[in-house]
Design a protein around this motif. Sequence first.
Motif, mmCIF file in Angstrom:
data_model
loop_
_atom_site.group_PDB
_atom_site.id
_atom_site.type_symbol
_atom_site.label_atom_id
_atom_site.label_comp_id
_atom_site.label_asym_id
_atom_site.label_seq_id
_atom_site.Cartn_x
_atom_site.Cartn_y
_atom_site.Cartn_z
ATOM 1 N N GLN A 684 8.031 43.979 43.983
ATOM 2 C CA GLN A 684 8.895 45.253 44.308
ATOM 3 C C GLN A 684 7.713 46.325 44.095
ATOM 4 O OE1 GLN A 684 11.520 47.458 41.647
ATOM 5 N NE2 GLN A 684 12.975 46.911 43.010
ATOM 6 N N ILE A 685 7.681 47.138 45.429
ATOM 7 C CA ILE A 685 6.787 48.172 45.331
ATOM 8 C C ILE A 685 7.663 49.413 45.976
ATOM 9 C CG2 ILE A 685 4.716 46.794 45.654
ATOM 10 C CD1 ILE A 685 4.916 47.420 48.642
ATOM 11 N N SER A 686 6.820 50.555 45.615
ATOM 12 C CA SER A 686 7.290 52.007 46.178
ATOM 13 C C SER A 686 6.018 52.677 46.755
ATOM 14 C CB SER A 686 7.659 53.034 45.031
ATOM 15 O OG SER A 686 8.299 54.142 45.399
ATOM 16 N N VAL A 687 6.443 52.989 48.285
ATOM 17 C CA VAL A 687 5.398 53.360 49.188
ATOM 18 C C VAL A 687 5.820 54.690 49.839
ATOM 19 C CG1 VAL A 687 3.633 52.686 51.077
ATOM 20 C CG2 VAL A 687 4.775 51.142 49.499
ATOM 21 N N ASN A 688 4.951 55.521 49.998
ATOM 22 C CA ASN A 688 5.308 56.846 50.759
ATOM 23 C C ASN A 688 5.469 56.231 52.353
ATOM 24 O OD1 ASN A 688 5.352 58.695 48.849
ATOM 25 N ND2 ASN A 688 3.037 58.958 49.050
ATOM 26 N N ASN A 689 6.239 56.888 53.078
ATOM 27 C CA ASN A 689 6.622 56.829 54.507
ATOM 28 C C ASN A 689 5.320 56.615 55.269
ATOM 29 O OD1 ASN A 689 8.010 56.215 56.904
ATOM 30 N ND2 ASN A 689 8.313 58.411 57.145
ATOM 31 N N GLY A 690 5.014 55.539 55.849
ATOM 32 C CA GLY A 690 3.787 55.332 56.563
ATOM 33 C C GLY A 690 2.398 54.949 55.933
ATOM 34 N N ASP A 691 2.700 54.914 54.902
ATOM 35 C CA ASP A 691 1.521 54.636 53.670
ATOM 36 C C ASP A 691 1.255 52.918 53.793
ATOM 37 O OD1 ASP A 691 1.011 56.986 53.451
ATOM 38 O OD2 ASP A 691 1.424 57.269 51.423
ATOM 39 N N ARG A 742 7.688 52.041 57.566
ATOM 40 C CA ARG A 742 7.736 53.556 58.317
ATOM 41 C C ARG A 742 9.254 53.409 58.586
ATOM 42 N NH1 ARG A 742 3.382 51.309 60.839
ATOM 43 N NH2 ARG A 742 1.538 52.530 60.595
ATOM 44 N N VAL A 743 9.982 54.714 58.388
ATOM 45 C CA VAL A 743 11.206 55.062 58.683
ATOM 46 C C VAL A 743 11.291 55.358 60.127
ATOM 47 C CG1 VAL A 743 13.210 56.637 58.244
ATOM 48 C CG2 VAL A 743 11.772 55.972 56.254
ATOM 49 N N VAL A 744 12.450 54.662 60.819
ATOM 50 C CA VAL A 744 12.481 54.749 62.142
ATOM 51 C C VAL A 744 13.278 56.233 62.575
ATOM 52 C CG1 VAL A 744 13.572 53.989 64.298
ATOM 53 C CG2 VAL A 744 12.755 52.448 62.425
ATOM 54 N N LYS A 745 12.658 56.765 63.180
ATOM 55 C CA LYS A 745 13.197 58.172 63.604
ATOM 56 C C LYS A 745 14.376 58.029 64.436
ATOM 57 C CE LYS A 745 9.167 61.105 63.016
ATOM 58 N NZ LYS A 745 8.242 62.181 63.477
#
Length: 752
Positions: A684-691, A742-745
Amino acid sequence: MSAFVWIEGAATRARAIGACAWLLAALALAAGPAGAQTTNSIDSLVVSKGPSGRTLVRFTLKAPPANPPAGFAIANPARVALDFLDTGNGLGRTTQEISDPSLRSVNVVQAGNRTRVVLNLNKPQTFETQVDGNVVVVTLFDQSESLDAKAQPVQRFAEARPGDVRHALLDVDFRRGSNGEGRIIVDMSDNSTGIDIRQQGKLLIVDFIGASVPRNLERRLDVQDFATPVVSVDTLAQGGNARMIIEPKGLWEHSAYQADKRFILEVKALQEDPNKLTQGSRQGYKGDKLSLNFQNVDVRAVLQVIADFTGLNIITSDSVSGNLTLRLKEIPWDQALDIIMQTKGLDMRKNGSVVLIAPREELALKEKQQLESQIQISQLEPLLLESFQLNYMKATDFEKMLSSNTRQAYGLGAGQTRSSGGQGSILSERGIAFTDPRTNILFVQDTASRLEEVRKIIRQLDTPIRQVQIEARIVIAKDTFSRELGIKLGVQTGATFNNKYALGMGGSLSTQPVVSGGRLTTTRETRTQTPFELASGIAYAGYSDNPQLNVNLPVTNVLGPAGQLALTLINLGSGNLINLELAALEADNRGKVVSSPRVVTGDNQKASIEQGTEIPYTTGAGTGTTVTTSFKKAVLRLDVTPQITPDNRIIMNVEVRKDSVGQNVQQQGGGSVPSIDTRNVITQISVNNGDTAVIGGIYEESVISDVTKVPFLGDIPGLGYLFKRTGRATEKTELLIFLTPRVVKEAVTSVR
């Protein structure tokens, strides 16, 4: 009975108390400890006219003050108050009449080691304070409109360092913060600039002491389009200082901090809470400070004083009675009110600007009666039926959230259910809810207040789910190196002793080489090479699959040797024959396999993607058994469940599996089963959007050295290489797994 009220700090709300409170304050200060020791004193006071008809009030002190006096102005009655810290009254009088169109009189009162100067004005004025050595000059300015009653004392944010060093502003910028706050960023020439912050009316004034402003920065920034509480920012030169005038709107609060040469001021909007005495996000008491000194005074009178000071509409219950004696010095007014209520067992309820104060038991009884009446009304209130069309959420799932009491609804259609309210339900005891799965419509029958609650919940939950694209890169890098050296040696020789005894040595194979027609041949010759001539006679270099060998240690690699050297040496006179074959292999292989599975899924929705091969194998191959064919998967698989956090980060539960076909394993009953080489990561990981994050890595290195030799003979130095085979192999394998979410816009489409 005696009472005394002294209003400190932002006491600009004292217009309701009037001139009597100021007179009582002056008399009480005069009665204070006037003999306190001070290091400075006011020796003279002169009033004169300055440029443009402005009124100048000059105070000559015994020594230069450490800081300019803090002050504030009020509009009704029109006054300006200045506090000289660690300064005594050396004038010998407390009142001086002035015949000036703007200034009527001056009161100078010492209390302890502080002296307060009150300028009694004929009309509202603004003021500016400057220090020139041991002279303090107060300049009065006319204003077109009266000041708001919320003018506050100057807040000394940063002290100016002593000396004649001049400072300057280098840049003034405005930005919008992530939470909608207005952020004014000022770059200064150095970090020793003194900064004063004060609120004057509806404006926020920031003075940079002893700082100059370049002409290109003397401008007005109109920042209304940034959608922040700040309307405009004016930067100008004021005397020897740089002044910034910030105009906010609505209900707001400010905070400031400095990082080296950069000063940052943030103005944040506040949501008004009608139940709080003071507005703001900071904890604790935030009201203007006041001092109270009462002896055996009626509680109602004290509450009336606080009401006049704050401008609140305070309603006191008839059951509030009794007297109290208290002495409070320079505490926030909301804290003083809290102390009074705790002392007399009172409580309050605030709605807007109206505050109801009554005993706790009385308020609790009223609230209990109000709740009981609401329950009775809800039991008699008519029921309304309303339908809700859900767009993104299933109506049956939302129905289960409304109530846990769900049952099959007979007579409503196949698959339809009905839920009723009760304890632990959003619906009331008389409320029911049922759905139509075909149209995804929810029907709720309940009171108007409960229907409004259902409507609010639907607005919050029936929203499109945000989607996330997860791209994984699985890189397998392999680097192998191997080296082998093998030998084949065949010796045939014979000798005769005393013409009676014959000795000989031959190879292990029965094939005999034959010399014919100037060429060396064998009975099973597969390849020949051109003979070459030696100095001692004729020798033939050749290769045979079946030579007569005494030593047979060839290269064992499945690819065969990379190079061979075969020699056959013949001595025709004695009949001696020697066959020698050297084989060598050196292999260097490098490879990289990149797999990049991608998958798109919704927030908190699990997604899986796999690609690979299903390997068939048979079982039960023995006699009298049924042969069955089964399959084993050797796939690349990605399982991920993303969660989008409010700060636009992505938390993922990830499982990545990379399988490949291994060796076949023989079964006991016959047949074989393929083995699966598995590489698996669960995390389980936590990543910034796009990193991109590296979620796993496996590094393997194996080094193998083999030596096969004839006992004893292979250990002879030098000649031992004719009786042994050597090999060395190195294999390096590295597995890396990269993950990029990546969060899809959401796509924005126009509707005609």
